[in-house]
Design an enzyme around this catalytic site. Sequence first.
Site, PDB file in Angstrom:
ATOM      1  N   ALA A 133      -1.723   6.294   1.707  1.00 15.27           N
ATOM      2  CA  ALA A 133      -2.394   5.712   2.868  1.00 15.27           C
ATOM      3  C   ALA A 133      -2.468   6.718   4.026  1.00 15.27           C
ATOM      4  CB  ALA A 133      -1.673   4.445   3.309  1.00 15.27           C
ATOM      5  N   VAL A 193       0.867  -1.169   0.000  1.00 16.60           N
ATOM      6  CA  VAL A 193       0.000   0.000   0.000  1.00 16.60           C
ATOM      7  C   VAL A 193       0.908   1.224   0.000  1.00 16.60           C
ATOM      8  CG1 VAL A 193      -1.859   1.174   1.246  1.00 16.60           C
ATOM      9  CG2 VAL A 193      -1.621  -1.310   1.407  1.00 16.60           C
ATOM     10  N   CYS A 194       0.685   2.136  -0.943  1.00 12.52           N
ATOM     11  CA  CYS A 194       1.528   3.338  -1.019  1.00 12.52           C
ATOM     12  C   CYS A 194       1.417   4.115   0.289  1.00 12.52           C
ATOM     13  CB  CYS A 194       1.096   4.226  -2.181  1.00 12.52           C
ATOM     14  SG  CYS A 194       1.918   5.830  -2.152  1.00 12.52           S
ATOM     15  N   ILE A 195       2.551   4.363   0.892  1.00 17.33           N
ATOM     16  CA  ILE A 195       2.543   4.958   2.231  1.00 17.33           C
ATOM     17  C   ILE A 195       2.000   6.386   2.211  1.00 17.33           C
ATOM     18  CG2 ILE A 195       5.001   5.620   2.101  1.00 17.33           C
ATOM     19  CD1 ILE A 195       5.116   4.897   5.134  1.00 17.33           C
TER      20      ILE A 195
END
Lengths: 126, 135
Positions: free
Chosen positions: B84, B79-81
Site C-alpha cells: 500500500a 491491506v498489505c502495508i
Amino acid sequence: METQTHIAQYDLLFIFSHSPYGSSLGREGLEAALAAGAFDQNMAIIFMGEGLWQLKSQQDTVDAQRKNHQKMTSALPMFGIDALYAQASGLDERQLDLSDFYLAAKPVSDETIGELIRQAKQVLSF
Amino acid sequence: MLFTLVIHAAPHSLLGSTAYNAYQFAQCLLQEGHRIHRLFFYGEGVHNLNAQAITPQGEFDLPAAWQALIEQYQLDSVVCIAAALRRGVLDDNEQKRHQTPQRALANNLLTGSELSGLGQLIDATAHSDRTITFA
C-alpha cells in the site's frame, strides 16, 4: 531423474511463475514466502515457467535500475524454507540447468507438480 | 465453508477485470451462506481501497462496492502495508508518519479496512478452508 514415489503434503504451497523483475509479483511473492517461513509454516515453493529465473545465480540489476532481490531469495533456507521444487520441463525449455541456480532445488515433472498442488492444503500463486 | 480471498488485481487494470470478479465472487459466497475469514489486498490490489479514486457517473464504483460489502458483512479486510505504501494508499498513521513540509500526503485508505503485515495473509491461509487468489 525423478524417483519420487511419495508426494509430500504441504499446508502452504507457493507457486512462482513470473520472472523476478518483469512485474512486482516476483518481489511480492518472495516477501510473502519469507513471511510464511517466519511463521514456521509447513511449506514449499514450486518455481515454474518464467519463475525459474528467480533461482538463477549472478542476477545483475544495475542497468535495469531495480533493487536486486537475489539476496532475499538466498535467505529462504535461513527462514526454514528448504522444500524448493523446479519444473523440469521449464528448465529444458529455457536451457537452464540446476547448476545455474544458487539454491538447491529438486526438479519435478509437471505430473508431480499437479500432485503437489492436489495434496497441498492451500496454494498461493505469484 | 470458510474462505480467504487474496486480491492482487486493481480496478481499471489494462490486464483485465479480475478485481471485479473478486468482488462478485465475494458477494456470491456471502449470498450463498459461506463465510469469509479475511480479504487480503496485495500488490496492485491495494488500489481497490483507494478513497481518492473517483469513478465517473454511470460506471460501477468498485472501491465503494467493496467498502459497502465489508461494512454490511463486517468483513475482516486487510491491506498489505508495504504494498500500500509503495502505491500511495495510506491510513491516518502512515500519512502522518511520512508527511513532510515538502510533500503533502492524503489519508486515503477507505474506512472499514486496515493496513497490516503479510503475517495476516499467512494467518488467513492457516485458518481458512479455501484460499482463492485473484491475480
